[in-house]
Design a protein around this motif. Structure first.
Motif, PDB file in Angstrom:
ATOM      1  N   ILE A 109      61.802   8.834   4.291  1.00  0.00           N
ATOM      2  CA  ILE A 109      62.284   9.481   5.508  1.00  0.00           C
ATOM      3  C   ILE A 109      61.691  10.887   5.675  1.00  0.00           C
ATOM      4  O   ILE A 109      61.797  11.474   6.747  1.00  0.00           O
ATOM      5  N   GLU A 166      63.007   3.192   2.123  1.00  0.00           N
ATOM      6  CA  GLU A 166      61.982   3.769   2.989  1.00  0.00           C
ATOM      7  C   GLU A 166      61.883   5.280   2.811  1.00  0.00           C
ATOM      8  O   GLU A 166      62.859   5.949   2.465  1.00  0.00           O
ATOM      9  N   PRO A 206      63.878   5.581   9.597  1.00  0.00           N
ATOM     10  CA  PRO A 206      63.898   4.296   8.893  1.00  0.00           C
ATOM     11  C   PRO A 206      64.401   3.183   9.797  1.00  0.00           C
ATOM     12  O   PRO A 206      64.878   3.429  10.912  1.00  0.00           O
ATOM     13  N   THR A 262      65.401   6.641   1.428  1.00  0.00           N
ATOM     14  CA  THR A 262      66.733   6.095   1.694  1.00  0.00           C
ATOM     15  C   THR A 262      67.377   5.507   0.452  1.00  0.00           C
ATOM     16  O   THR A 262      68.534   5.101   0.488  1.00  0.00           O
TER      17      THR A 262
END
Length: 306
Positions: free
Chosen positions: A73, A71, A101, A63
């Motif tokens: 993904i 995070e 996320p 992200t």
């Protein structure tokens, strides 16, 4: 028998065989370059007693760029075997998964990765499956491992104990005749193209890049990467340097670290052990103008045989 009269290969129709024969004929001429669509290799079973080692190719989509707060993904991995001299034998297994996320994926990230909130809705990584795939691998290779490694280690501690190699920075691709170090350039140079939609697709692409025999060495690119990874690296920190000297440091190959990751807020460079004395001399004579003791770290990319 020339390329246009070859018998059908397994799975070919007369139409596809004609196309393949045309491509083979063109490839024999110095006036043409042929790019073939990358078809991922199928998993193989190692032969009993075969002397192979196991590696892992890894790619993440995230992200954002901050491994501490952003995070993962999507995670893609390809587990493969190679000989001690760096020749790829075959694929053992693959892994591809999405992860939802804690906050919606931004429009910018979707534009960059092609991953939408709908694609990751309700998805979570299977940590046991990740650990199972990693088991037995001696080295993890990523195309820009300084990025992927931090994210992977945060999510799965198994990666903290592994050797890591960087296929982007640990091979001087331009020296070996490539236009650049981006994965797409390298794949084209190896004679392939692919649709880079998923992280695991990029892992399959990287596998073929590492399997490509470099004309300058006569060996696969993986052999060169492993040779580099097996050598200790000396990281030199040029701390408290004058701002007006930044261009000199950049020309020398130094990179800037902003200090946000707990490491020094400083310029630094990685050199082989044999180049340490020359680098210290450069700092003392052209940067500090005095006999300073620079901070030096000895880094190893691996533990165990790779």
């Amino acid at each position: 028998m020339d390329a246009l009269t070859q018998p059908l290969r397994d799975g070919q129709t007369p139409y596809t065989a004609d196309l393949a024969a045309m491509a083979d004929a063109l490839a024999q001429s110095a006036d043409y370059r042929v790019l073939r669509r990358l078809i991922p290799r199928s998993p193989y079973t190692p032969a009993a007693g075969q002397d192979v080692r196991t590696g892992l190719l890894l790619d993440t989509e995230t992200t954002g760029l901050d491994y501490r707060t952003d995070e993962i993904i999507e995670l893609g991995m390809v587990k493969f075997d190679y000989t001690p001299d760096g020749r790829i034998v075959g694929i053992r297994d693959t892994f591809s998964a999405f992860n939802e996320p804690s906050a919606p994926i931004s429009v910018e990230v979707t534009a960059l990765t092609g991953i939408t909130n709908e694609m990751v809705a309700g998805r979570k990584f299977d940590d046991a499956a990740v650990n199972a795939l990693v088991d037995g691998a001696l080295i993890t290779i990523a195309h820009n491992s300084s990025f992927d490694r931090k994210f992977a280690e945060r999510y799965w501690s198994v990666f903290e104990r592994m050797a890591w190699g960087c296929s982007m920075s640990e091979i001087d691709w331009c020296k070996h005749g490539f236009a650049g170090s981006q994965l797409g350039y390298l794949l084209n140079g190896a004679g392939y193209f692919h649709q880079a939609h998923r992280a695991v697709d990029d892992c399959h692409a990287l596998l073929e890049v590492l399997a490509f025999e470099l004309p300058t060495t006569g060996s696969p690119a993986l052999a060169l990467l492993l040779e580099t990874a097996r050598k200790p690296t000396m990281r030199i920190w040029a701390e408290q340097t004058a701002f007006e000297l930044k261009d000199s440091l950049k020309r020398r190959g130094y990179r800037w670290n902003d200090g946000s990751d707990g490491r020094p807020k400083s310029w630094f460079i990685d050199v082989e052990e044999s180049g340490l004395d020359d680098e210290i001399t450069f700092l003392r004579t052209e940067i500090y103008m005095q006999d300073v003791e620079a901070t030096v770290q000895r880094l190893t990319a691996f533990s165990g045989r790779i």
